[in-house]
Design a protein around this motif. Structure first.
Motif, PDB file in Angstrom:
ATOM      1  N   GLU A  92       5.840   9.549  12.554  1.00 47.33           N
ATOM      2  CA  GLU A  92       6.547   9.785  11.299  1.00 47.33           C
ATOM      3  C   GLU A  92       5.840   9.128  10.108  1.00 47.33           C
ATOM      4  O   GLU A  92       6.126   9.455   8.961  1.00 47.33           O
ATOM      5  CB  GLU A  92       8.003   9.290  11.381  1.00 47.33           C
ATOM      6  CG  GLU A  92       8.177   7.793  11.530  1.00 47.33           C
ATOM      7  CD  GLU A  92       8.210   7.329  12.972  1.00 47.33           C
ATOM      8  OE1 GLU A  92       8.711   6.227  13.228  1.00 47.33           O
ATOM      9  OE2 GLU A  92       7.696   8.081  13.855  1.00 47.33           O
ATOM     10  N   LEU A  93       4.898   8.206  10.377  1.00 47.57           N
ATOM     11  CA  LEU A  93       4.159   7.547   9.301  1.00 47.57           C
ATOM     12  C   LEU A  93       2.809   8.197   9.027  1.00 47.57           C
ATOM     13  O   LEU A  93       2.135   7.822   8.060  1.00 47.57           O
ATOM     14  CB  LEU A  93       3.941   6.066   9.640  1.00 47.57           C
ATOM     15  CG  LEU A  93       5.190   5.215   9.871  1.00 47.57           C
ATOM     16  CD1 LEU A  93       4.800   3.765  10.076  1.00 47.57           C
ATOM     17  CD2 LEU A  93       6.177   5.335   8.714  1.00 47.57           C
ATOM     18  N   GLY A  94       2.398   9.140   9.847  1.00 43.96           N
ATOM     19  CA  GLY A  94       1.089   9.740   9.675  1.00 43.96           C
ATOM     20  C   GLY A  94      -0.014   8.802  10.148  1.00 43.96           C
ATOM     21  O   GLY A  94       0.231   7.674  10.578  1.00 43.96           O
ATOM     22  N   VAL A  95      -1.262   9.253  10.041  1.00 43.59           N
ATOM     23  CA  VAL A  95      -2.396   8.480  10.563  1.00 43.59           C
ATOM     24  C   VAL A  95      -2.586   7.175   9.793  1.00 43.59           C
ATOM     25  O   VAL A  95      -2.641   6.088  10.372  1.00 43.59           O
ATOM     26  CB  VAL A  95      -3.683   9.322  10.502  1.00 43.59           C
ATOM     27  CG1 VAL A  95      -4.891   8.468  10.887  1.00 43.59           C
ATOM     28  CG2 VAL A  95      -3.576  10.522  11.423  1.00 43.59           C
ATOM     29  N   MET A 107       0.857  -1.179   0.000  1.00 41.79           N
ATOM     30  CA  MET A 107       0.000   0.000   0.000  1.00 41.79           C
ATOM     31  C   MET A 107       0.897   1.234   0.000  1.00 41.79           C
ATOM     32  O   MET A 107       1.836   1.335   0.795  1.00 41.79           O
ATOM     33  CB  MET A 107      -0.892   0.025   1.249  1.00 41.79           C
ATOM     34  CG  MET A 107      -2.017  -0.997   1.242  1.00 41.79           C
ATOM     35  SD  MET A 107      -3.267  -0.698  -0.035  1.00 41.79           S
ATOM     36  CE  MET A 107      -3.994   0.819   0.545  1.00 41.79           C
ATOM     37  N   VAL A 108       0.592   2.187  -0.915  1.00 42.55           N
ATOM     38  CA  VAL A 108       1.326   3.446  -0.976  1.00 42.55           C
ATOM     39  C   VAL A 108       0.377   4.537  -0.506  1.00 42.55           C
ATOM     40  O   VAL A 108      -0.700   4.721  -1.086  1.00 42.55           O
ATOM     41  CB  VAL A 108       1.844   3.735  -2.400  1.00 42.55           C
ATOM     42  CG1 VAL A 108       2.659   5.022  -2.413  1.00 42.55           C
ATOM     43  CG2 VAL A 108       2.682   2.573  -2.924  1.00 42.55           C
ATOM     44  N   VAL A 109       0.764   5.250   0.556  1.00 42.94           N
ATOM     45  CA  VAL A 109      -0.122   6.268   1.133  1.00 42.94           C
ATOM     46  C   VAL A 109       0.668   7.544   1.389  1.00 42.94           C
ATOM     47  O   VAL A 109       1.889   7.516   1.565  1.00 42.94           O
ATOM     48  CB  VAL A 109      -0.756   5.779   2.464  1.00 42.94           C
ATOM     49  CG1 VAL A 109      -1.595   4.549   2.248  1.00 42.94           C
ATOM     50  CG2 VAL A 109       0.317   5.515   3.522  1.00 42.94           C
ATOM     51  N   VAL A 163       3.896  -1.307   3.520  1.00 48.23           N
ATOM     52  CA  VAL A 163       3.431   0.064   3.338  1.00 48.23           C
ATOM     53  C   VAL A 163       4.598   0.959   2.948  1.00 48.23           C
ATOM     54  O   VAL A 163       5.701   0.817   3.492  1.00 48.23           O
ATOM     55  CB  VAL A 163       2.793   0.619   4.638  1.00 48.23           C
ATOM     56  CG1 VAL A 163       2.141   1.968   4.369  1.00 48.23           C
ATOM     57  CG2 VAL A 163       1.793  -0.350   5.218  1.00 48.23           C
ATOM     58  N   LEU A 164       4.337   1.863   1.981  1.00 51.04           N
ATOM     59  CA  LEU A 164       5.274   2.940   1.676  1.00 51.04           C
ATOM     60  C   LEU A 164       4.557   4.247   1.978  1.00 51.04           C
ATOM     61  O   LEU A 164       3.544   4.571   1.369  1.00 51.04           O
ATOM     62  CB  LEU A 164       5.729   2.905   0.213  1.00 51.04           C
ATOM     63  CG  LEU A 164       6.711   4.017  -0.163  1.00 51.04           C
ATOM     64  CD1 LEU A 164       8.070   3.768   0.469  1.00 51.04           C
ATOM     65  CD2 LEU A 164       6.852   4.143  -1.678  1.00 51.04           C
ATOM     66  N   LEU A 170      -1.753   3.194  10.931  1.00 50.34           N
ATOM     67  CA  LEU A 170      -2.761   2.129  10.937  1.00 50.34           C
ATOM     68  C   LEU A 170      -2.263   0.910  10.174  1.00 50.34           C
ATOM     69  O   LEU A 170      -2.448  -0.233  10.601  1.00 50.34           O
ATOM     70  CB  LEU A 170      -4.067   2.643  10.322  1.00 50.34           C
ATOM     71  CG  LEU A 170      -4.923   3.582  11.180  1.00 50.34           C
ATOM     72  CD1 LEU A 170      -6.031   4.183  10.333  1.00 50.34           C
ATOM     73  CD2 LEU A 170      -5.508   2.832  12.369  1.00 50.34           C
ATOM     74  N   MET A 171      -1.643   1.148   9.027  1.00 54.18           N
ATOM     75  CA  MET A 171      -1.142   0.049   8.196  1.00 54.18           C
ATOM     76  C   MET A 171       0.020  -0.701   8.861  1.00 54.18           C
ATOM     77  O   MET A 171       0.202  -1.897   8.643  1.00 54.18           O
ATOM     78  CB  MET A 171      -0.663   0.593   6.841  1.00 54.18           C
ATOM     79  CG  MET A 171      -1.783   1.112   5.953  1.00 54.18           C
ATOM     80  SD  MET A 171      -2.671  -0.246   5.178  1.00 54.18           S
ATOM     81  CE  MET A 171      -3.738   0.664   4.063  1.00 54.18           C
TER      82      MET A 171
END
Length: 1484
Positions: free
Chosen positions: A1455-1458, A1431-1433, A1474-1475, A1462-1463
């Motif tokens: 540092e990964l955001g919301v 998943m790229v977010v 996740v990226l 979660l991912m």
């Protein structure tokens, strides 16, 4: 998550595990308890809440915590909250999957682990090494209660058939007799520990008897189980179970036991057992429980038998305890006890009292029989009545451990709920009442009451002196033997019997034990310290010529009960004195090191309960060394006795009188007499009687007696401090009854109360201390150097500051050597021409200041300094201020955190060039001075000596160093002998240069240059000596230099040194210009040029070396020296502040706002910088890059790979290309393998990918600077970094790397381009690296919410559509309240426009989902996580932040955001990687 199960009658049961929280159904929040995990959590919370609340009330009356566990169960039981019943049908209609199943499972697990660990910790030998009495008690206490079976049929006619059928009621009575007959070891151990008598004789007796009883009980349980199977199941099944049991015992004792011994034998002494063996043991325990259940026996038997074959103590027993003991005792066991008590329905006891009355009678009947069965053997063996009663009560004690038996018979329906409730309450009453009864009945201190005169004072004159010495550590051996040597004598009329007791803390076992070393015990042979100590005492005994006998014991004991073992052995051996170490430790130089509080607590307990005299020995290191030196001098050991008065002082005097027979000892008794003593006082009379023989000088030739009159406690302190310097050993009493009023004021200052007032004064940390620190200790305040100067000797070379001066020089020498080793020499020659030019110009330009030294020479005051010397002083100032010392430069760069920046590297490289020129000029200057002031011949000799030194260093020593490095295996430490050889060489080189009239600092500096920085040798030297040098020697060195600064002289002689001050600032200006000009010529920005100039003109503590050198050579005056020290002090305070405001490394990124993928030209090459920290980062990075690669050459990718290596053993950060054949990179197998992997990836990409590799050796907290610099130089569009969160290959969370996370956060703040943080759960990299011909075998999803980060993520993924192996899906989450005129919304639609057209878009699937809140976002994310490999977010979602703001409170990885958090959540049951993408954040 829902689990569907099928019961036997094909009924479907739904078993729910995890919920979505209270917001799943806000109208009915308790819906969450329909899921097993929330239900289990609330059950555990309620259990521990009730335990804590109960214990808060019960501990006030001294009731133990175990009772709180039981009461918590009763509170949560049927009579109050009925937690089990209310939880029962919450989850499933299937009884096997009801709401108590998980709690029941934890309860069983707790019992299983508790039984196993308790069995492992129990010493089996204790049962067979304690005499006949425990064996008799164990056997009688097992069989006697079985006579209660004869009462089973009484009143059977009165049994109510509505309560229970006759046969079942008789079986219930049978079960009660059996359960009450048992004596379970954990119950006995628990009460002994609670009463703190497990180390006493009575405690050992009870434990031994209990072990015998338990062994019989195990066999009886097995026989009873097989008999039940034979009767109620079938004969064949019973025979099968017998065979299975025999096979189990054969496997356990013929296979598992030898394997356990093999593990123990192959584990080195003092090393931990490998985890794989510990896990194998635990798995075997679980398997044994399942095995016994399968063959119709109690699961508890398996762990119990496995525990028997595991030897207690280290290495395996202690390893199992360390791993599982706390978790079991503090979590699983409380849950297990409380769960058992929760099944207790107290109301049934009253409602069915008539039905269970006979059961209650039978319980108390068995109690009486057991008490008599235990009491009779004790009285027969003539144990005192009180102790016999205590043993009986201990062995009849029932507690939480019996719950295992009660639950077993309840589940098999052998007893009713009412009987079970009574048995639980009976155990509860036992746990509360029996300990209090035993405390009043038995006190282990009573046995010492009849031994009041067990001391040295009351010994017969020629009787043997019995001494018990206690040893805890290796260093106690020499000090104890040293004291015993003073007491020994060649005269056989004064024999000594020494009992040596080694005290070992119990680890991994629960039974204390004292063993004699005459017995061949394996553990004692394995303990090298004890073996060595015994050899030392044996040698001492042989040297004492039959006047000394030594017996050695070892006590394995609990730390808080060791005093019991000491007292017991002292009583058994009729000792007159126990000698113990104090616990205060000094180095061999007499410097305080540490206090051992455990030893101090034992000493305090001994003082309260010992059956004889106590001696606490405080050794500062010198006493034991001097005593153990053989000497023919008659009086080579001086012993002093400070006699004030009282029984303790008289005992000390009696001990010292024994020493007078030793020809090596000279004893002096100093009596302190207070002027207000009452001569008729009984203690005063006894004191005089004890001193009478010493007052007579005719017959007393071996003991010197003196008296001193004192008037107060203050005079006592002064007398003690003076006497402490005159003797090797001082013997003092602890208490001084008669004169306590004179010393009462000193009691407030006592640090070690166990030593008394005088003992505490003699053991004080600061007694005779020579440690001083800080510039405030200089002449203008305390003048500590001057005050110390004449204390030791009139010889200046041996004055009171000599030792401190020596440490100061050693600190300077070691600091210079280590700093040179840690400095990379190549940095000077791999940074271009500018640093070389700055280094040369900054060295020579300030020397033009020599042209000003003759200015105003006519005004020089001849009283201040002769003209020629004054001109020499000016020359010295010019030379010292021209130098740029590397330590000063390094220090300020590290302080400003810019050592990794381009400017930092430029300053370091310039400084190295300047320092190289400085070394040669220093050598030339020294030889020139010798040529002028000494002789020509001496100067030529020195030149030859320098040449020889250089030849030896570079032709002999350097190849030897390289040989050491080459023969050291990769990732292995250098052998200590080589490290010590290097240090000795550095010290010898300093001596060599001093011998030839040069500065000692040059030798270590030259040796440091040839030692390669970094591993293996450079890092080994740093690891060995860096902390000691930087934290001890360097502070002393800097402080000593500052202590020589007399600030007052600056004021008094200001006119004399005014020109020197002017010259200093003139050189500063010249140096600033000399550094600034080349920087501007090479077009460096003005602010950076100014910053470089200030850094290279910075003066700090490192320059003290030069200032002291010219001061010692009398080139400068004390006033000039003081000014130079204060000038450095001002530099250290002001320059860093100026530089922070002048230079900020972030500014260089401001002009690169559009360095991202979104703004790239369509067919331009994509430049990516990937960062690698560990070997596992390689596969995940290549997997990601494979998705971006394409066989189409119109979409090229330029990859820059940066290996990040933490600096170890060097101080200069450096980035090197892996194309250069750097030896360190060739040796690093991980980097070499990674480079090969990237090269293979490039070859497979058919010219569409180019790869360049670099390695950055950098400080951990400054690595982001190297990454940003390389990204800027390579004009990259995106930096890809690992997240630091690690999973196993099965997708299980393993660990977080906090250092990597901090680095990522710094990158997000400063990066000059976009950032991608890759979170790989293990499956993604595995799947990508599998070759497949399928077109869409990698599923990539893009969760698009809105904002620039999401648009950047979308731009990246669009590059993947050209890869035939990748299928991309874009899922847009649309909020129902989005403002369509919002600029971000317009930009989002523009970016998605080409995806919405289905005709032209065949490679990317586009979908939209409408969401109304953050909760629905979470639900969508969790569902999507199961559908994709990657998943790229985006990291931030500016437009819709209000919808996600509620989720920010739960973010674990900001540092990964919301969405990224979660991912990447630990509890997400998914294998998706996740990226997380962030577009460049820098703003103008």
């Amino acid at each position: 998550m829902n689990t569907t199960t099928y019961s036997g009658d094909c009924r479907i049961s739904f078993f729910n595990i995890s919920s979505l929280g209270f917001w799943e159904n806000l109208k009915s929040p308790d819906v969450v308890f329909g899921y097993s995990l929330p239900l289990l959590e609330i059950q555990i919370i309620l259990i521990f809440f009730c335990i804590v609340m109960s214990h808060m009330l019960l501990r006030c009356i001294g009731i133990s915590q175990i009772v709180s566990y039981m009461i918590a169960g009763i509170i949560l039981g049927p009579q109050l909250f009925d937690l089990l019943e209310k939880s029962s049908e919450k989850l499933s209609a299937d009884p096997a999957l009801d709401g108590t199943a998980a709690l029941r499972c934890i309860s069983v697990f707790g019992r299983l682990m508790f039984t196993f660990l308790m069995t492992v910790r129990t010493s089996r030998r204790v049962a067979f090494h304690s005499g006949n009495l425990p064996v008799v008690i164990g056997i009688v206490s097992f069989f006697a209660p079985l006579f209660g079976l004869g009462f089973v049929n009484l009143f059977s006619d009165n049994i109510d058939p509505h309560y229970m059928p006759l046969d079942k009621a008789l079986s219930e009575r049978f079960a009660i007799v059996i359960t009450q007959s048992t004596i379970l070891l954990p119950s006995t151990t628990y009460i002994l520990l609670e009463l703190k008598i497990i180390n006493s004789e009575l405690g050992r007796l009870a434990l031994s008897a209990c072990v015998i009883n338990d062994i019989l009980g195990i066999f009886a349980m097995m026989v009873a189980t097989i008999q039940a199977t034979y009767i109620h199941v079938s004969h064949a099944t019973a025979y099968r179970d017998i065979v299975a049991m025999i096979i189990f015992f054969l496997i356990v004792f013929l296979v598992l036991k030898p394997m356990v011994q093999w593990v123990i034998d192959r584990t080195p002494e003092d090393k931990p057992v490998k985890d794989i063996y510990i896990h194998a043991v635990i798995l075997t325990v679980f398997a044994s429980a399942a095995y016994f259940v399968f063959f119709n026996m109690k699961y508890i038997l398996g762990p119990l038998i496995i525990g028997i074959i595991i030897p207690e103590g280290p290495p395996l027993g202690s390893a199992l305890e360390a791993k599982f003991e706390r978790l079991t005792m503090n979590v699983f066991l409380p849950i297990s006890i409380t769960f058992s008590a929760m099944r207790c329905d107290v109301v049934r006891i009253f409602s069915q009292f008539t039905d269970i009355f006979f059961n209650i009678f039978l319980t108390f009947l068995i109690l009486v029989i057991k008490l008599v069965a235990c009491l009779t053997p004790c009285l027969y063996y003539k144990l005192p009545l009180s102790e016999s009663m205590a043993v009986s009560l201990i062995l009849s004690y029932k507690s939480f451990v019996e719950f295992v038996l009660y639950e077993a018979v309840l589940e098999e329906k052998l007893i009713s709920q009412a009987t079970y409730a009574f048995l639980i309450i009976y155990s509860l009453l036992n746990a509360g009442i029996v300990p209090m009864v035993l405390r009043s009945m038995y006190d282990p201190k009573r046995k010492y009451v009849n031994y009041q005169k067990r001391d040295i004072l009351h010994l017969e004159p020629n009787s043997d002196l019995r001494i018990l010495t206690c040893l805890y550590k290796q260093e106690n051996v020499s000090e104890t033997i040293a004291l015993l040597q003073l007491l020994s004598s060649p005269n056989l009329d004064f024999p000594i019997t020494v009992i040596v007791l080694h005290l070992v803390k119990l680890v991994g076992q629960i039974n204390p034990i004292i063993v004699s070393h005459d017995k061949k015990l394996k553990r004692l042979h394995k303990n090298s310290y004890i073996h060595t100590a015994n050899l030392a005492f044996k040698q001492f005994m042989q040297e004492s010529l039959a006047s000394v006998t030594v017996t050695t014991f070892t006590a394995f004991s609990h730390e808080n009960l060791m005093h019991e073992d000491i007292c017991t052995l002292a009583l058994d051996r009729t000792t007159s004195m126990i000698i113990v170490p104090s616990g205060r430790k000094w180095t061999i130089d007499g410097i305080y090191e540490s206090d051992d509080n455990a030893i101090r607590h034992i000493n305090q307990s001994l003082l309260d309960s010992a059956p004889c005299s106590i001696g606490i020995l405080v050794d500062r290191g010198q006493f034991s060394r001097k005593t153990n030196v053989t000497s023919k001098n008659r009086y080579n050991i001086d012993v002093g006795v400070l006699f004030i008065g009282g029984k303790d002082d008289r005992e000390a005097l009696s001990l010292v009188k024994r020493m007078k027979h030793n020809p090596r000892v000279r004893v002096t008794v100093i009596r302190l007499i207070f002027n207000h003593e009452i001569e008729s006082d009984w203690d005063y009379i006894l004191d005089n009687e004890g001193l009478k023989d010493l007052m007579s000088t005719k017959d007393n030739k071996d003991i010197v007696y003196t008296e001193r009159i004192v008037n107060s406690g203050v005079e006592v302190v002064k007398a003690v401090q003076l006497l402490a310097k005159e003797y090797d050993l001082m013997v003092v009493g602890r208490d001084h009854d008669m004169t306590s009023q004179d010393l009462s004021g000193l009691m407030e200052w006592v640090e070690l109360p166990e030593l008394g007032v005088i003992g505490d004064l003699l053991a004080a940390r600061d007694l005779s201390s020579k440690i001083s620190a800080g510039i405030i200790l200089g002449p203008q305040l305390f003048d500590i150097l001057e005050k110390s100067s004449g204390k030791l000797s009139v010889d200046p070379a041996l004055d009171g500051t000599a030792a401190l001066r020596c440490i100061s020089v050693f600190g300077t020498l070691m600091f210079t050597f280590l700093m040179t080793v840690r400095t990379s020499r190549r940095v000077a020659f791999h940074s271009g021409k500018l640093p070389v030019v700055i280094g040369i110009v900054s060295f020579f330009a300030p020397l033009f200041g020599l042209g000003f030294q003759n200015l105003i020479s006519d005004n020089i005051d001849p009283h201040y300094m002769p003209l020629n010397k004054a001109l020499g002083e000016r020359t010295a100032i010019v030379v010292t201020q021209s130098s740029i010392l590397l330590p000063s430069t390094t220090y300020i760069l590290l302080e400003l955190k810019i050592i990794n920046s381009e400017l930092g590297r430029l300053a370091l490289a310039s400084c190295v060039i300047n320092d190289i020129l400085g070394i040669f000029s220093m050598i030339v200057a020294s030889i020139q001075a010798t040529y002028i002031h000494v002789s020509h011949a001496t100067a030529y000799r020195d030149i030859v000596a320098v040449i020889i030194f250089f030849l030896v260093v570079f032709l002999v020593f350097k190849p030897m160093v390289q040989w050491v490095i080459n023969r050291t295996p990769e990732d292995k430490p250098v052998e200590d002998i080589y490290i010590h050889a290097v240090i000795l060489t550095a010290l010898a080189s300093a001596v060599y240069f001093v011998s030839f009239n040069m500065k000692y600092i040059l030798g270590p500096l030259m040796i440091g240059i040839i030692i390669p920085e970094g591993p293996p040798l450079g890092s080994a030297l740093e690891a060995k000596f860096e902390r000691l040098t930087m934290n001890v020697f360097l502070p002393i060195s800097v402080t000593f230099s500052a202590m020589r600064c007399d600030g007052v002289r600056i004021v008094n002689q200001f006119t004399d040194i005014f020109f020197n001050i002017f010259l200093t600032f003139l050189i500063l200006v010249i140096k600033l210009v000399a550094c600034l000009a080349p920087c501007l010529y090479y077009k460096l920005p003005l602010n950076e040029s100014m910053a470089v100039s200030f850094i290279l003109s910075y003066k700090s503590f490192a320059d003290f070396v030069l200032y002291e050198a010219v001061l010692d050579d009398t080139y400068i005056s004390q006033a000039t020296y003081a000014f130079l020290i204060l000038y450095s002090l001002l530099n250290a305070g002001i320059v860093p502040t100026v530089l922070r405001s002048m230079y900020d490394p972030k500014r260089k990124y401001l002009n690169y706002q559009k360095r991202d993928i979104l703004h790239l030209e369509p067919n331009s090459d994509l430049r990516i910088l990937t960062c690698l920290h560990k070997s596992e980062n390689v596969s995940e990075t290549i997997a990601f890059l494979q998705l971006l690669s394409s066989p189409n050459l119109h979409f090229p990718i330029a990859v820059t790979v940066l290996h990040l290596v933490k600096l170890v053993g060097q101080i200069n950060p450096i980035i090197v290309s892996n194309n250069k054949m750097l030896k360190r990179l060739n040796k690093n197998s991980y980097i070499h393998t990674a480079n090969l992997a990237f090269r293979q990836f490039m070859l497979e990409s058919l010219d569409s990918v180019t790869v360049t590799t670099f390695t950055a050796f950098s400080h951990e907290n400054l690595m982001h600077e190297d990454i940003c610099t390389l990204a800027l130089d390579g004009t990259t569009s995106m930096i890809v970094v690992p997240s630091g969160r690690k999973w196993t290959t099965n997708g299980m969370f393993e660990s977080d790397d906090i250092a990597i996370r901090h680095l990522n956060q710094s990158l997000l703040d400063r990066a000059p381009c976009s950032i991608g943080i890759l979170v790989d759960r293990g499956q993604f990299s595995q799947k990508c690296n599998v070759t497949s011909k399928r077109r869409y075998n990698i599923d990539v999803g893009v969760l698009f919410i809105g904002g620039k980060d999401d648009r950047e993520a979308l731009s990246l993924v669009k590059r993947m559509k050209h890869n035939p192996r990748v299928r991309v899906t874009v899922i847009r989450l649309v909020f129902d309240h989005v403002i369509e005129s919002d600029w971000d919304y317009i930009l989002d639609n523009e970016g998605l426009k080409d995806l919405k057209c289905a005709e032209d878009n065949k490679d990317i699937v586009y979908t939209e989902r409408i969401v109304t809140s953050g909760v629905e976002v979470v639900t969508a994310v969790r569902l999507l996580a199961e559908e994709y490999d990657l998943m790229v977010v985006g990291r931030d979602h500016d437009m819709t932040s209000q919808n996600l703001i509620g989720l920010m409170e739960w973010v674990e990885l900001p540092e990964l955001g919301v969405i990224g958090d979660l991912m990447a959540a630990r509890d997400l049951n998914s294998k998706v990687s996740v990226l997380v993408v962030q577009q460049q954040q820098q703003q103008t």
